[in-house]
Design a protein around this motif. Structure first.
Motif, short mmCIF file in Angstrom:
data_model
loop_
_atom_site.label_atom_id
_atom_site.label_comp_id
_atom_site.label_asym_id
_atom_site.label_seq_id
_atom_site.Cartn_x
_atom_site.Cartn_y
_atom_site.Cartn_z
N UNK A 57 0.85 -1.28 0.00
CA UNK A 57 -0.05 -0.09 0.10
C UNK A 57 0.96 1.31 -0.13
N UNK A 58 0.18 2.26 -0.28
CA UNK A 58 0.79 3.65 -0.48
C UNK A 58 0.70 4.36 0.94
N UNK A 59 1.90 4.63 1.65
CA UNK A 59 1.69 4.83 3.40
C UNK A 59 1.74 6.34 3.20
N UNK A 74 -2.45 6.10 20.33
CA UNK A 74 -3.02 5.90 18.93
C UNK A 74 -2.55 4.62 18.36
N UNK A 75 -1.56 3.85 18.59
CA UNK A 75 -1.14 2.66 18.32
C UNK A 75 -2.05 1.70 18.81
N UNK A 84 -3.60 -1.28 9.39
CA UNK A 84 -2.25 -1.66 9.54
C UNK A 84 -1.58 -0.14 9.68
N UNK A 85 -0.40 -0.10 10.36
CA UNK A 85 0.30 0.89 10.55
C UNK A 85 1.69 0.58 10.70
N UNK A 86 2.67 1.67 10.77
CA UNK A 86 3.98 1.46 10.89
C UNK A 86 4.67 2.77 11.36
#
Length: 564
Positions: A57-59, A74-75, A84-86
């Motif tokens: 995906x485009x982050x 927040x996480x 999904x997060x990073x």
């Protein structure tokens, strides 16, 4: 007669079957096999990378510059929402897919995230049953501090802020109530600072938000411990910031005057000046009372006057006579007062006093006159220039010859005197004040000019680099695949084609006749060629007889039919 028999053997199953392809691969040289295997592995890796690239995906940045507490909250919320997060490098930003940025922000905002490092009046929304008055007051103070911190962090130069309020408890049993106070700790962005007006705005913002809070009791400190707010009565190092700014403005204003009047004569950049102003910020006040003596021909003003008169024991007093009784005890007749009499009676001289003494009357006169008094209050002005020190440096005059050669010549004494007079008038030179002025003429060194920022080439521009990074993978993968094909696969195929036939048999037999051309088949499958030895030839003939008995029978028939 010797007969040479050459037969090409075809793989079993034909060249178009999988078995034939496998046999062809097996018969490749070892080097070709290694190159083909490496090519297969690289092509598979390229295909997997392209597949993962299309699925990645485009982050986009969801929130940046979050504190540890807000980042953890927040996480945790993103994990519960299965988003999904990073993290970015250094953990300063939380990134999510581009198509979920706005949805994630709205969902987190409904939960009050991020809180921005300060808790506001939302504390009052979560009050529990049975909360004491002290807890309510404490929550209100925390909420007020958080709201003020959020308002201060709205400034572009402020990264974070903390506000501490000292709110004394108000009671009706104390006549003198203690006033509240506040302190603000600011963390500024790197390379930024607050102006005096911005600091004053923060002070008044806090003072206006708390009842009965005096702006003088608000302290503002930065992350390095420097006091930014001005405390009443405190003058660090003898001069405060306002006074230093005033001195700097005086010096800059005078230097600008000198440049404005000298540069048209010598050229722009050919004059340098420095002015030092000694400014007196001493504040003094004097009060004087001056009394003017009552002298001269001018009449004096009478403030008060007192006159008194009493009977005296003078010789002219008639003794009491008559028969004692009612008639002899009558009081004496009332004597008219001199105040009601003529004006001459007030200023009676020796004759009047003698007459009064003769009449038996005592007179006293007291006159008080006004005294002139002058009260003078003198306040000396603050910020008066006590002394000016001015230094001016002039460059040599430059002249360009017709051939383009540039020459420099010093200024004449008359030109220097003329410029000196102009500078004196421009700065308000005062010899009695102790001002000093020095004008020098010297050639300026040809210092290298600062390099101008050249325009970046197209391949070094940020937007081009970003485009290359975004399209690089899509272009690099096909190019890498072509390199593998032309660098490994094609050479391997060439090696397979240049290899000697694996199924070619050359046999020489004792045959007076050659093989029959029309009836015999063009090619007979045989085993691989062996060295041309007698034993190998016999083995090949036996194998040929087993595999192709018709061919062997045809050869024997030809031998029999031949004439002897």
């Amino acid at each position: 007669m010797d007969t040479t028999l050459t037969t090409a053997v075809k793989p079993a199953g034909g060249p178009d079957t999988a078995q034939g392809l496998l046999a062809a691969v097996v018969n490749l040289p070892t080097r070709a096999k290694w190159m083909a295997g490496l090519a297969v592995v690289l092509l598979a890796a390229i295909a997997v990378s392209a597949t993962l690239r299309t699925q990645q995906p485009d982050w986009r940045v969801l929130f940046a510059n979050l504190s540890d507490k807000d980042g953890g909250a927040v996480i945790a919320a993103l994990s519960q929402m299965n988003v999904p997060h990073r993290f970015s490098e250094g953990g300063g930003a939380v990134m999510v897919p581009a198509n979920q940025v706005h949805e994630a922000r709205l969902k987190l905002a409904s939960q009050g995230l991020p809180k921005g490092g300060a808790v506001g009046f939302e504390l009052m929304e979560n009050q529990r049953f049975g909360t004491t008055q002290f807890q309510e007051r404490l929550n209100f103070q925390r909420g007020l501090e958080g709201e003020l911190a959020r308002s201060i962090m709205a400034l572009s130069a402020v990264q974070s802020a903390r506000v501490h309020l000292a709110l004394p408890q108000q009671t009706a049993f104390l006549r003198e109530q203690q006033k509240p106070s506040a302190s603000v700790l600011l963390t500024l962005h790197g390379g930024r600072s607050l102006e005096r007006g911005q600091v004053a705005g923060i002070v008044h913002l806090v003072a206006s938000s708390v009842p009965e809070l005096n702006p003088d009791t608000v302290s503002v400190v930065d992350q390095q411990g420097n006091l930014l707010s001005k405390t009443a009565g405190a003058v660090p190092n003898g001069l405060d910031n306002a006074q230093l700014q005033h001195v700097r403005q005086i010096e800059q204003s005078l230097a600008a005057r000198v440049l404005a009047i000298v540069e048209p004569l010598v050229g722009v950049g050919n004059v340098k000046t420095q002015i030092t102003a000694d400014v007196d910020f001493t504040q003094s006040e004097s009060t004087a009372e001056i009394y003017t003596p009552n002298q001269g021909s001018a009449p004096a003003a009478i403030r008060s006057q007192q006159l008194s008169e009493a009977p005296g024991n003078g010789a002219g007093t008639a003794p009491a006579t008559g028969v004692p009784g009612v008639l002899s005890n009558q009081p004496p007749a009332t004597t008219p007062s001199p105040v009601n009499g003529a004006a001459q009676a007030l200023s009676a001289g020796a004759g009047g006093a003698a007459a009064g003494a003769a009449a038996g009357v005592k007179r006293d006169a007291v006159t008080n006159y006004e005294v002139d008094k002058t009260v003078r209050v003198v306040r000396n002005a603050s910020g008066v220039v006590k002394r000016l020190s001015t230094a001016v440096v002039l460059n040599h005059a430059t002249a360009t010859a017709p051939d383009g050669k540039v020459t420099t010549t010093p200024l004449t004494p008359g030109q220097i005197d003329q410029i000196t007079g102009l500078v004196r008038e421009a700065i308000g030179y005062n010899k009695e004040r102790g001002d000093s002025l020095s004008v020098a003429n010297a050639p300026f060194s040809a210092a290298a000019a600062p390099p101008t920022e050249a325009e970046l080439p197209v391949w070094q521009r940020p937007e081009v680099l970003e485009l290359v990074r975004s399209l690089g993978s899509w272009v690099a993968l096909p190019l890498l695949a072509l390199v593998v094909i032309f660098g490994l696969v094609r050479p391997a195929l060439k090696l397979g084609r240049t290899a000697p036939p694996a199924h070619t048999l050359t046999t020489t037999v004792q045959d007076p006749l050659s093989l029959p051309s029309p009836e015999a088949p063009e090619a007979v499958p045989l085993l691989a060629a062996q060295p041309n030895t007698q034993q190998n030839q016999l083995d090949d003939i036996r194998q040929l007889a087993k595999q192709n008995p018709a061919t062997v029978a045809n050869v024997v028939r030809n031998w029999v039919n031949q004439p002897t």
